[in-house]
Scaffold this active site. Structure first.
Site, mmCIF file in Angstrom:
data_model
loop_
_atom_site.group_PDB
_atom_site.id
_atom_site.type_symbol
_atom_site.label_atom_id
_atom_site.label_comp_id
_atom_site.label_asym_id
_atom_site.label_seq_id
_atom_site.Cartn_x
_atom_site.Cartn_y
_atom_site.Cartn_z
ATOM 1 N N ARG A 145 0.838 -1.197 0.000
ATOM 2 C CA ARG A 145 0.000 0.000 0.000
ATOM 3 C C ARG A 145 0.874 1.248 0.000
ATOM 4 O O ARG A 145 1.756 1.398 0.845
ATOM 5 C CB ARG A 145 -0.899 0.033 1.231
ATOM 6 C CG ARG A 145 -2.022 -0.974 1.211
ATOM 7 C CD ARG A 145 -2.831 -0.899 2.496
ATOM 8 N NE ARG A 145 -2.013 -1.183 3.674
ATOM 9 C CZ ARG A 145 -2.495 -1.306 4.904
ATOM 10 N NH1 ARG A 145 -3.776 -1.133 5.136
ATOM 11 N NH2 ARG A 145 -1.697 -1.572 5.914
ATOM 12 N N TYR B 260 -0.802 13.182 -3.775
ATOM 13 C CA TYR B 260 -0.204 12.341 -4.800
ATOM 14 C C TYR B 260 -0.019 13.095 -6.104
ATOM 15 O O TYR B 260 1.044 13.044 -6.738
ATOM 16 C CB TYR B 260 -1.069 11.100 -5.049
ATOM 17 C CG TYR B 260 -1.001 10.052 -3.966
ATOM 18 C CD1 TYR B 260 -0.053 10.108 -2.954
ATOM 19 C CD2 TYR B 260 -1.904 8.987 -3.953
ATOM 20 C CE1 TYR B 260 -0.003 9.139 -1.970
ATOM 21 C CE2 TYR B 260 -1.853 8.012 -2.976
ATOM 22 C CZ TYR B 260 -0.908 8.091 -1.979
ATOM 23 O OH TYR B 260 -0.866 7.125 -1.001
ATOM 24 N N GLU C 141 -4.834 1.059 -11.588
ATOM 25 C CA GLU C 141 -4.710 1.110 -10.130
ATOM 26 C C GLU C 141 -5.914 0.438 -9.476
ATOM 27 O O GLU C 141 -6.602 1.006 -8.615
ATOM 28 C CB GLU C 141 -4.539 2.541 -9.626
ATOM 29 C CG GLU C 141 -3.954 2.594 -8.231
ATOM 30 C CD GLU C 141 -3.705 4.021 -7.729
ATOM 31 O OE1 GLU C 141 -3.476 4.165 -6.517
ATOM 32 O OE2 GLU C 141 -3.745 4.955 -8.541
#
Length: 331
Positions: free
Chosen positions: A66, A190, A279
């Site tokens: 993760r 991100y 993803e």
């Protein structure tokens, strides 16, 4: 073969979180301890995702721990090393059980203020002993507080680049958590780090000094395709090499969720620099109310880009991944 290069073990059994909880409570006297997960427990956690892969027509995943759970901002160098080893060993277990479906990608034992030299031993272990085919690299080790992490164009990173070239493994530039309360991790942090990575690398000497280095920017490159000419202008102002040339040293994934954005990225950087990614099991697994399908069910979007040649589409859906992840054994 359809290869998805960006998947995290977000569905890992709860024992992994319990291990982390114990590590947090014992941070003053860290010990590695043990995470014990049977093959049956690991398999049970993956069955829904294996079914989803078959449903969507995805043959193979590059599989890593993760991202938000890498936790580099917490604890000292020893805590980071223990946590990293446990996560990488778990990924190795997954990929050993399902080698046809998964190739292992490791996290690194990064620690705020500590040189990437500290990561080399674990990268070697993963690649040479456990058969890993790539790594994830956190460009913001401290989570946006002091000590700040040097930009990716800095020579501070050179020992890691040198080792990656020596091992012939690619790295995905993927942030972990942030301690800035103003930033949502998935929505802001991100994407900000993706953009910053491109800017820093494209104004640096990294690709002149390491011409065979393979770095991947996830999430479609952040804002870069949209802001392309802004970055061209900045490189001219800085006296850096042309941005449109520098960016073609990087690779990008397609973990973006509409066709227009995918087309813009491919046009900007070229099909030979783009790799398919959805993803799966990550941020965009909820339902798109416009289509009735999950946002991350995107293979059909790539196939619908009618101006791609058959060769370009094959490169994006698998050919580039085979070349970049040269150590991977895929059917």
């Amino acid at each position: 073969m359809i290869i998805d290069i960006h998947a995290h073990y977000t569905q890992a059994p709860s024992k992994l979180d319990a291990y982390r909880g114990q590590q947090i409570t014992r941070r003053n006297r860290p010990t590695k301890g043990q995470l014990s997960l049977s093959d049956d427990e690991v398999t049970a956690s993956l069955l829904p995702n294996l079914h989803q892969m078959r449903e969507r027509g995805i043959d193979h995943l590059m599989f890593s721990p993760r991202a938000s759970g890498m936790g580099h901002d917490f604890g000292d160098e020893l805590i980071s090393r223990y946590w990293t080893e446990v996560n990488n060993d778990l990924i190795a277990q997954v990929c050993g059980l399902f080698p046809e479906q998964f190739s292992p990608v490791c996290q690194l034992p990064q620690t705020p203020g500590v040189s990437p030299i500290n990561c080399l031993e674990e990268l070697e272990r993963c690649v040479e002993e456990l058969g890993f085919v790539g790594c994830n690299i956190n460009p913001d080790v401290s989570g946006s507080i002091e000590p700040f992490t040097p930009g990716l164009g800095s020579e501070w990173w050179y020992p890691l680049w040198e080792k990656m070239v020596d091992l012939d493994v690619p790295g995905m530039i993927h942030a972990s958590s942030t301690l800035n309360p103003a930033l949502d991790v998935n929505g802001c942090h991100y994407v900000n780090m993706d953009t910053a990575a491109v800017v820093e690398l494209c104004r640096s000497r990294v690709f002149q000094d390491f011409p065979t280095l393979k770095l991947i920017i996830p999430h479609g490159g952040g804002s870069v395709p949209y802001q392309f000419s802004r970055h061209r202008a900045l490189n001219i102002n800085w006296g850096a090499p042309p941005f449109e040339e520098q960016i073609r040293h990087l690779y990008f994934d397609l973990a973006i969720y509409d066709q227009d954005s995918m087309e813009m990225l491919i046009r900007r950087v070229g099909a030979e620099r783009v790799m398919y990614s959805s993803e799966m099991f990550g941020t965009a697994k909820c339902c798109n109310t416009h289509t009735g399908k999950p946002f991350d069910d995107t293979l059909g979007l790539v196939r619908a880009i009618d101006w791609l040649s058959d060769n370009e589409r094959e490169l994006i859906l698998g050919g580039n991944a085979r070349r970049v992840f040269g150590r991977a054994q895929m059917g």
